[in-house]
Write an enzyme that holds these catalytic residues in place. Structure first.
Site, PDB file in Angstrom:
ATOM      1  N   GLU A  88       4.804  17.579  10.213  1.00  0.00           N
ATOM      2  CA  GLU A  88       4.016  16.419   9.797  1.00  0.00           C
ATOM      3  C   GLU A  88       4.880  15.170   9.992  1.00  0.00           C
ATOM      4  OE1 GLU A  88       3.076  17.136   5.718  1.00  0.00           O
ATOM      5  OE2 GLU A  88       1.608  18.698   6.157  1.00  0.00           O
TER       6      GLU A  88
ATOM      7  N   ARG B 219       5.958  19.056  -4.923  1.00  0.00           N
ATOM      8  CA  ARG B 219       6.457  18.282  -3.793  1.00  0.00           C
ATOM      9  C   ARG B 219       7.848  17.693  -4.036  1.00  0.00           C
ATOM     10  NH1 ARG B 219       1.009  18.264  -2.759  1.00  0.00           N
ATOM     11  NH2 ARG B 219       0.407  17.993  -0.573  1.00  0.00           N
TER      12      ARG B 219
ATOM     13  N   GLU C 218      -0.272   6.556   5.017  1.00  0.00           N
ATOM     14  CA  GLU C 218       0.708   7.219   4.162  1.00  0.00           C
ATOM     15  C   GLU C 218       1.066   6.336   2.971  1.00  0.00           C
ATOM     16  OE1 GLU C 218       2.310   9.666   3.101  1.00  0.00           O
ATOM     17  OE2 GLU C 218       1.640  11.254   4.462  1.00  0.00           O
TER      18      GLU C 218
ATOM     19  N   ARG D 292      10.684  20.477   3.478  1.00  0.00           N
ATOM     20  CA  ARG D 292      10.322  19.068   3.341  1.00  0.00           C
ATOM     21  C   ARG D 292      11.460  18.091   3.671  1.00  0.00           C
ATOM     22  NH1 ARG D 292       5.720  17.898   0.810  1.00  0.00           N
ATOM     23  NH2 ARG D 292       6.518  16.006  -0.182  1.00  0.00           N
TER      24      ARG D 292
ATOM     25  N   HIS E 254       7.775  16.908   7.281  1.00  0.00           N
ATOM     26  CA  HIS E 254       7.696  18.196   6.609  1.00  0.00           C
ATOM     27  C   HIS E 254       7.307  19.255   7.643  1.00  0.00           C
ATOM     28  CE1 HIS E 254       6.208  15.345   3.238  1.00  0.00           C
ATOM     29  NE2 HIS E 254       7.532  15.324   3.318  1.00  0.00           N
TER      30      HIS E 254
ATOM     31  N   ASP F 132      21.436  12.937  38.097  1.00  0.00           N
ATOM     32  CA  ASP F 132      22.795  12.713  37.613  1.00  0.00           C
ATOM     33  C   ASP F 132      22.894  13.069  36.129  1.00  0.00           C
ATOM     34  OD1 ASP F 132      25.285  11.819  36.881  1.00  0.00           O
ATOM     35  OD2 ASP F 132      24.918   9.707  37.322  1.00  0.00           O
TER      36      ASP F 132
ATOM     37  N   GLU G 236       0.180   8.798   9.327  1.00  0.00           N
ATOM     38  CA  GLU G 236       0.438  10.163   9.808  1.00  0.00           C
ATOM     39  C   GLU G 236      -0.799  10.677  10.520  1.00  0.00           C
ATOM     40  OE1 GLU G 236       0.673  14.603   7.937  1.00  0.00           O
ATOM     41  OE2 GLU G 236       1.795  13.070   6.841  1.00  0.00           O
TER      42      GLU G 236
ATOM     43  N   GLU H  32       6.766  25.271   3.458  1.00  0.00           N
ATOM     44  CA  GLU H  32       6.997  23.952   4.031  1.00  0.00           C
ATOM     45  C   GLU H  32       8.409  23.495   3.679  1.00  0.00           C
ATOM     46  OE1 GLU H  32       4.738  19.643   3.496  1.00  0.00           O
ATOM     47  OE2 GLU H  32       5.103  20.912   1.744  1.00  0.00           O
TER      48      GLU H  32
ATOM     49  N   GLU I 219       5.684  11.492  10.121  1.00  0.00           N
ATOM     50  CA  GLU I 219       5.201  10.203   9.630  1.00  0.00           C
ATOM     51  C   GLU I 219       5.846   9.068  10.419  1.00  0.00           C
ATOM     52  OE1 GLU I 219       4.766  11.898   5.041  1.00  0.00           O
ATOM     53  OE2 GLU I 219       6.478  10.653   5.618  1.00  0.00           O
TER      54      GLU I 219
END
Length: 473
Positions: A133, A342, A215, A363, A272, A54, A223, A361, A135
């Protein structure tokens, strides 16, 4: 397990005397759904004829008068469930219309498959690799409720810094300080063995892992890094990742959440996403330009930064996502790029010098997202950047959080709310429609569902902090 074809599945069921087959698919918002059939119902024809269900009972899908849908198992996704009491083989499924036989346009896995096909059709590359990644927090207790006259949540963790004064018969201390939970050894890291069990279980179900660690936040943030893979396979793997981690925790009377910001005044949980495009087994992002990147990679960065405010409607799709995206908690609220830095929305990692490892990356995303839709949207933004040679501008190699206000004001910001991100998606989604990867129906259904079921519902409810601010007005 080396399962590629339906015949391999049928042979395995007989050889291993497997009693049950669990059929799983992802709903519109990104949660796994399932039902189980006895193994004798799985023959080679079942992979073509599928099984009915359904569709009107699934969030964001069919109307009640068009409810009949089919799930078709995908043989090469098969794995043994490590948690079921009875021997159970799991297969991820595609969703099809029983009348036309076509893949369902609102099936997120179908969107991801179309994104991979579109990449190949452009001639830019033949495969896109994703390495998320994700977390998460491990808690010992969670309670929440909302009624007409009250609303509350309560979270607890043996690691919580807030419990340094609690009587624990005995309280042994060793509770990570806020923002100081990155990499402490036991006994401060209380969940080392639990994360190791999660990592080993992930390997048992066919997911290659690379590391596990605590972390930054107090209260049990962790992580487990898993190896990159192609778009659809990585999205499949991320669903398995969340399933395994939650169920291992549950076996130990603990609970895991991928909610981006469950704790006030400490870092939230991001996802990330590492990304690269390859062709003929060659990494097209590895070059000799800034950060060891190619011109194509820089255009891809330009595309993601240009469309980032709309992208976040898929990569950060909850009202809670924007409680993580605030300054001061290592969250990338500034839409800039950099190597190593970062504090930028896009970072070019510099500790991987080999050609095969070169990537950038993104983030901003978090793991509340539907990975099939989030990864597809990231790929489409990157391809738009490449097709239109979008210049990402100059890199930001300074600490963005320490910039003077006049310089900071020149850097575009992420949306501050889900409502704002959805409005950006409404204005900027033509790049997602190329190749019929996302359809207008998918975009509009997403916006309408999120506004109606989440944004508006949140706006109806008073917040506890509002009482602290306004009760005595």
């Amino acid at each position: 397990m080396d399962i590629k074809l339906p015949t391999d599945v049928v042979d395995l069921l007989k050889r291993e005397e497997i009693a049950l087959v669990d059929l799983r698919f992802v709903d519109f918002l990104g949660a796994w759904q399932h039902f189980t059939v006895p193994s004798h119902r799985i023959d080679e024809d079942a992979f073509e004829t599928g099984f009915g269900f359904d569709g009107s009972s699934i969030r964001g899908w069919q109307a009640i008068n068009e409810s009949d849908m089919l799930v078709k198992p995908v043989a090469n996704t098969a794995f043994m469930d490590p948690f079921m009491e009875h021997k159970t083989l799991v297969m991820v499924c595609d969703i099809c219309d029983p009348v036309t036989g076509e893949d369902y346009s609102r099936d997120p896995r179908n969107v991801a498959k179309k994104a991979e096909k579109y990449l190949a059709s452009t001639g830019v590359g033949d495969i896109a690799f994703f390495g998320p990644e994700a977390e998460f927090f491990i808690f010992d207790d969670v309670r929440f409720d909302q009624t007409q006259n009250q609303g509350f949540y309560h979270l607890d963790s043996v690691e919580g810094r807030w419990n340094t004064g609690r009587e624990e018969y005995p309280n042994l201390g060793y509770k990570p300080r806020n923002k100081e939970g990155y990499f402490p050894v036991p006994p401060t890291d209380k969940h080392h063995d639990l994360r190791s069990e999660m990592m080993l279980t992930l390997q048992d179900v066919g997911i290659e892992t690379e590391a596990q660690h605590h972390e930054v936040a107090t209260g049990g943030q962790g992580e487990i890094a898993i190896r990159f893979n192609s778009l659809v396979t990585m999205a499949d793997n991320l669903m398995k990742y969340k399933y395994v981690i939650k169920n291992v925790a549950n076996q130990h009377d603990k609970t895991v959440t991928f909610m981006p910001k469950p704790l006030y005044n400490d870092n939230g949980s991001g996802m990330h996403v590492h990304f690269s495009i390859w062709k003929a087994n060659k990494n097209l992002f590895a070059g000799d330009g800034y950060g060891g990147m190619t011109e194509m990679a820089m255009y891809a960065i330009g595309g993601i930064l240009k469309h980032a405010r709309a992208l976040l409607a898929f990569t950060n799709p909850t009202t809670n996502s924007y409680k993580r995206l605030v300054p001061g908690f290592e969250a990338p609220v500034n839409l800039a790029y950099s190597r190593r830095n970062r504090s930028a929305a896009i970072r070019i990692p510099m500790y991987h010098s080999s050609e095969k490892a070169k990537r950038f990356e993104f983030r901003c995303p978090d793991a509340s997202s539907n990975p099939y839709l989030a990864f597809s949207a990231i790929l489409m933004a990157a391809l738009d950047g490449i097709a239109n040679k979008i210049d990402p501008g100059e890199p930001m190699d300074k600490d963005i959080y320490e910039l003077p206000p006049e310089e900071l004001s020149k850097i575009p910001q992420t949306p501050e709310t889900l409502r704002e991100a959805l409005a950006e998606l409404e204005k900027d989604h033509a790049f997602l429609l190329k190749g019929d990867v996302f359809t207008e129906d998918v975009i509009q259904t997403w916006i309408q569902y999120k506004m109606t079921k989440e944004v508006h519902e949140m706006n109806l409810r008073p917040h506890p902090w509002e009482f602290a601010l306004y009760y005595d007005v």
